[in-house]
Design a protein around this motif. Structure first.
Motif, mmCIF file in Angstrom:
data_model
loop_
_atom_site.group_PDB
_atom_site.id
_atom_site.type_symbol
_atom_site.label_atom_id
_atom_site.label_comp_id
_atom_site.label_asym_id
_atom_site.label_seq_id
_atom_site.Cartn_x
_atom_site.Cartn_y
_atom_site.Cartn_z
ATOM 1 N N LYS A 167 0.827 -1.211 0.000
ATOM 2 C CA LYS A 167 0.000 0.000 0.000
ATOM 3 C C LYS A 167 0.861 1.260 0.000
ATOM 4 C CE LYS A 167 -4.105 -1.981 2.175
ATOM 5 N NZ LYS A 167 -5.055 -1.908 3.318
ATOM 6 N N ALA A 168 1.919 1.242 0.792
ATOM 7 C CA ALA A 168 2.794 2.415 0.864
ATOM 8 C C ALA A 168 3.492 2.644 -0.466
ATOM 9 C CB ALA A 168 3.819 2.236 1.975
ATOM 10 N N ALA A 169 3.939 1.542 -1.094
ATOM 11 C CA ALA A 169 4.623 1.668 -2.382
ATOM 12 C C ALA A 169 3.667 2.196 -3.451
ATOM 13 C CB ALA A 169 5.192 0.318 -2.805
ATOM 14 N N ALA A 170 2.435 1.658 -3.455
ATOM 15 C CA ALA A 170 1.462 2.116 -4.451
ATOM 16 C C ALA A 170 1.155 3.593 -4.280
ATOM 17 C CB ALA A 170 0.183 1.287 -4.335
ATOM 18 N N LYS A 171 1.043 4.036 -3.014
ATOM 19 C CA LYS A 171 0.774 5.451 -2.754
ATOM 20 C C LYS A 171 1.922 6.329 -3.236
ATOM 21 C CE LYS A 171 -0.585 8.583 0.981
ATOM 22 N NZ LYS A 171 -0.864 8.697 2.438
ATOM 23 N N GLY A 172 3.144 5.876 -2.987
ATOM 24 C CA GLY A 172 4.312 6.629 -3.432
ATOM 25 C C GLY A 172 4.402 6.716 -4.938
ATOM 26 N N TYR A 173 4.123 5.611 -5.612
ATOM 27 C CA TYR A 173 4.191 5.619 -7.077
ATOM 28 C C TYR A 173 3.086 6.479 -7.679
ATOM 29 C CZ TYR A 173 7.871 2.141 -7.416
ATOM 30 O OH TYR A 173 9.082 1.503 -7.353
ATOM 31 N N ARG A 174 1.937 6.520 -7.047
ATOM 32 C CA ARG A 174 0.869 7.391 -7.550
ATOM 33 C C ARG A 174 1.279 8.857 -7.441
ATOM 34 N NH1 ARG A 174 -3.918 4.641 -8.506
ATOM 35 N NH2 ARG A 174 -3.981 2.536 -7.627
ATOM 36 N N ALA A 175 1.912 9.204 -6.313
ATOM 37 C CA ALA A 175 2.397 10.577 -6.168
ATOM 38 C C ALA A 175 3.458 10.879 -7.224
ATOM 39 C CB ALA A 175 2.963 10.782 -4.759
ATOM 40 N N GLY A 176 4.348 9.924 -7.436
ATOM 41 C CA GLY A 176 5.369 10.098 -8.466
ATOM 42 C C GLY A 176 4.765 10.194 -9.852
ATOM 43 N N GLN A 177 3.682 9.450 -10.069
ATOM 44 C CA GLN A 177 3.026 9.491 -11.371
ATOM 45 C C GLN A 177 2.390 10.849 -11.629
ATOM 46 O OE1 GLN A 177 0.170 6.381 -11.849
ATOM 47 N NE2 GLN A 177 0.022 6.630 -14.057
ATOM 48 N N ILE A 178 1.820 11.455 -10.592
ATOM 49 C CA ILE A 178 1.239 12.795 -10.749
ATOM 50 C C ILE A 178 2.329 13.801 -11.091
ATOM 51 C CG2 ILE A 178 0.084 14.670 -9.518
ATOM 52 C CD1 ILE A 178 -1.409 12.505 -7.906
ATOM 53 N N ALA A 179 3.463 13.707 -10.400
ATOM 54 C CA ALA A 179 4.570 14.622 -10.671
ATOM 55 C C ALA A 179 5.112 14.429 -12.082
ATOM 56 C CB ALA A 179 5.681 14.410 -9.647
ATOM 57 N N SER A 180 5.268 13.171 -12.507
ATOM 58 C CA SER A 180 5.804 12.921 -13.846
ATOM 59 C C SER A 180 4.802 13.323 -14.928
ATOM 60 C CB SER A 180 6.192 11.440 -13.998
ATOM 61 O OG SER A 180 5.072 10.591 -13.814
ATOM 62 N N ALA A 181 3.495 13.186 -14.653
ATOM 63 C CA ALA A 181 2.479 13.632 -15.603
ATOM 64 C C ALA A 181 2.549 15.143 -15.782
ATOM 65 C CB ALA A 181 1.087 13.226 -15.130
ATOM 66 N N GLY A 182 2.778 15.855 -14.663
ATOM 67 C CA GLY A 182 2.961 17.298 -14.759
ATOM 68 C C GLY A 182 4.177 17.652 -15.596
ATOM 69 N N LEU A 183 5.234 16.862 -15.469
ATOM 70 C CA LEU A 183 6.442 17.111 -16.252
ATOM 71 C C LEU A 183 6.180 16.895 -17.743
ATOM 72 C CD1 LEU A 183 9.427 17.859 -16.003
ATOM 73 C CD2 LEU A 183 9.955 15.426 -15.794
ATOM 74 N N VAL A 184 5.400 15.856 -18.076
ATOM 75 C CA VAL A 184 5.048 15.625 -19.476
ATOM 76 C C VAL A 184 4.228 16.789 -20.025
ATOM 77 C CG1 VAL A 184 3.778 14.141 -21.074
ATOM 78 C CG2 VAL A 184 5.161 13.115 -19.283
ATOM 79 N N SER A 185 3.282 17.295 -19.225
ATOM 80 C CA SER A 185 2.470 18.432 -19.668
ATOM 81 C C SER A 185 3.338 19.656 -19.914
ATOM 82 C CB SER A 185 1.410 18.765 -18.611
ATOM 83 O OG SER A 185 0.506 17.696 -18.456
ATOM 84 N N LEU A 186 4.268 19.909 -19.016
ATOM 85 C CA LEU A 186 5.187 21.029 -19.182
ATOM 86 C C LEU A 186 6.019 20.844 -20.451
ATOM 87 C CD1 LEU A 186 6.033 23.602 -17.533
ATOM 88 C CD2 LEU A 186 7.978 22.240 -16.729
ATOM 89 N N ALA A 187 6.499 19.617 -20.656
ATOM 90 C CA ALA A 187 7.292 19.327 -21.844
ATOM 91 C C ALA A 187 6.468 19.487 -23.116
ATOM 92 C CB ALA A 187 7.850 17.900 -21.757
#
Length: 412
Positions: A167-187
């Motif tokens: 559960k902790a890993a999934a939560k962390g990866y979801r947060a990372g996914q939101i950050a990386s999605a923002g990076l793709v949008s910026l790119a």
């Protein structure tokens, strides 16, 4: 001069209309995996992407300069030629959106510009070196590089998180996914919004409103950023569905790897002035990440249709643009005829799309999956069996048809 000013205004408005279609056509690039894994609600995801697209539009003008100064000979281009190029690009964007295929808005624009320029001034109007080095080579290399990076990244994330709390890993990866999605949008903003900036700048140079070799004025940068942000906010839900669920099924670890890899490729290319396709980069990363999980699958029938669309984008947009340029050459009535055709065709495509509405309310609903296929079955059969609880959880596909194939493979 009044007639000339009118055609220049028409070109600018049409360019912003293309930028708008580019926004909703390419929303899936940034947010499809984030939406499909449930990391963000659909409307929140597209709103976040729209804001970052607007910010990204102000970060660089290198790609805009590639379009306005490098691809075609700007001294021999008339505003009508650019209008014809935009007609070809917009119609291809709308057709591929209708069928839910993530094709390249960038290549539609390049194809339209090349087709119209060749029809107007001959093959010599196109800079072959710029076409090969800054468009064609990145088109081939980007999805391969992003795909390999995402595949390796996904495998690494599963290996590193093997003993982590689920559960902790999934939560962390979801947060990372939101950050990386923002990076793709910026790119995406730094790359795709600039293409419209380049087209408008080219039109202003052709119309005598700007000196040759000028950078995009501030009002061009702002208007292009706002247009692509508005299109992004509306969301290209049909393509989001294909990219998020129709191509493969991703878990948060894979989504994070896919988006991070794609963003890195896009930002590096924007810095170098390469007009690559963000769609190619993200699609390659999604497929790579899909294969990065043990027993993971890619629906190759969907991927094959997508590859065919990629191959047709440049020539199809070029052909439509060349025909439109030939009609525009007949005078003001010819330009008006092309404009009416564009509006009527766009309205017809929108009306057809209403027969099966896809929006934020049903974009992640279960839908009929593509067959797993021979290639995927073979790859699943030779995948090593899971070795621990974390791996076992990671290896269970979400799609029933995939689960069946996975079960057979692990039984063998």
């Amino acid at each position: 001069m009044e007639s000339f000013s009118l055609i220049l205004a028409i070109v600018v408005v049409t360019a912003l209309a293309f930028d708008f279609t580019n926004g909703f056509h390419d929303t899936a690039n940034a947010m499809a995996t984030t939406i499909s894994t449930g990391a963000l609600k659909p409307k929140v995801a597209v709103a976040m992407s729209a804001v970052l697209n607007l910010v990204g539009a102000f970060l660089s003008v290198e790609v805009a300069n590639t379009i306005s100064k490098g691809l075609v000979d700007e001294t021999g281009i008339r505003p009508e030629v650019i209008f014809a190029a935009l007609v070809g690009a917009i119609l291809w964007n709308l057709l591929t959106w209708l069928v839910g295929l993530p094709s390249s808005s960038s290549h539609a624009l390049m194809g339209g510009l090349i087709g119209a320029a060749v029809a107007s001034a001959g093959v010599g109007a196109v800079n072959g070196d710029a076409l090969v080095t800054k468009v064609l080579i990145p088109a081939i290399a980007a999805p391969i590089v992003a795909g390999v990076a995402a595949l390796l990244g996904a495998r690494l994330t599963y290996r590193l998180g093997r003993r982590a709390d689920g559960k902790a890993a999934a939560k962390g990866y979801r947060a990372g996914q939101i950050a990386s999605a923002g990076l793709v949008s910026l790119a995406h903003g730094t790359n795709d919004a600039q293409k419209t900036m380049g087209i408008i700048t080219l039109a202003l140079v052709a119309g005598g409103s700007l000196a040759p070799d000028s950078d995009p004025p501030l009002w061009v940068i702002l208007s292009a950023g706002v247009a692509i942000a508005l299109g992004t906010y509306l969301g290209g839900w049909r393509i989001i569905r294909t990219m998020g669920k129709g191509l493969t099924d991703l878990q948060p670890q894979q989504g994070f790897a896919a988006q991070t890899s794609a963003a890195t490729v896009i930002l590096a290319s924007s810095h170098l002035g390469f007009s690559l396709s963000t769609t190619h980069s993200v699609s390659g990363a999604v497929m790579g990440a899909g294969l990065g999980r043990k027993g993971g699958v890619v629906r190759w029938s969907t991927a094959t249709r997508m590859f065919v669309a990629w191959g047709l984008t440049l020539p199809a947009a070029a052909l439509v643009a060349a025909i439109a340029e030939w009609v525009c050459r007949m005078g003001d009535w010819g330009t008006a005829l092309v404009a009416v055709f564009l509006v009527a065709s766009s309205a017809a495509i929108w009306k057809i799309s209403r027969r099966e509405v896809v929006d934020h309310t049903n974009v992640v609903d279960p839908h009929e999956a593509e067959p797993v296929g021979v290639v995927t079955t073979a790859m699943a059969a030779v995948s090593p069996p899971p070795t621990g609880p974390a791996d076992l959880t990671a290896d269970v596909p979400a799609d029933p048809s995939e689960a069946k194939a996975h079960s057979a493979a692990t039984t063998v």
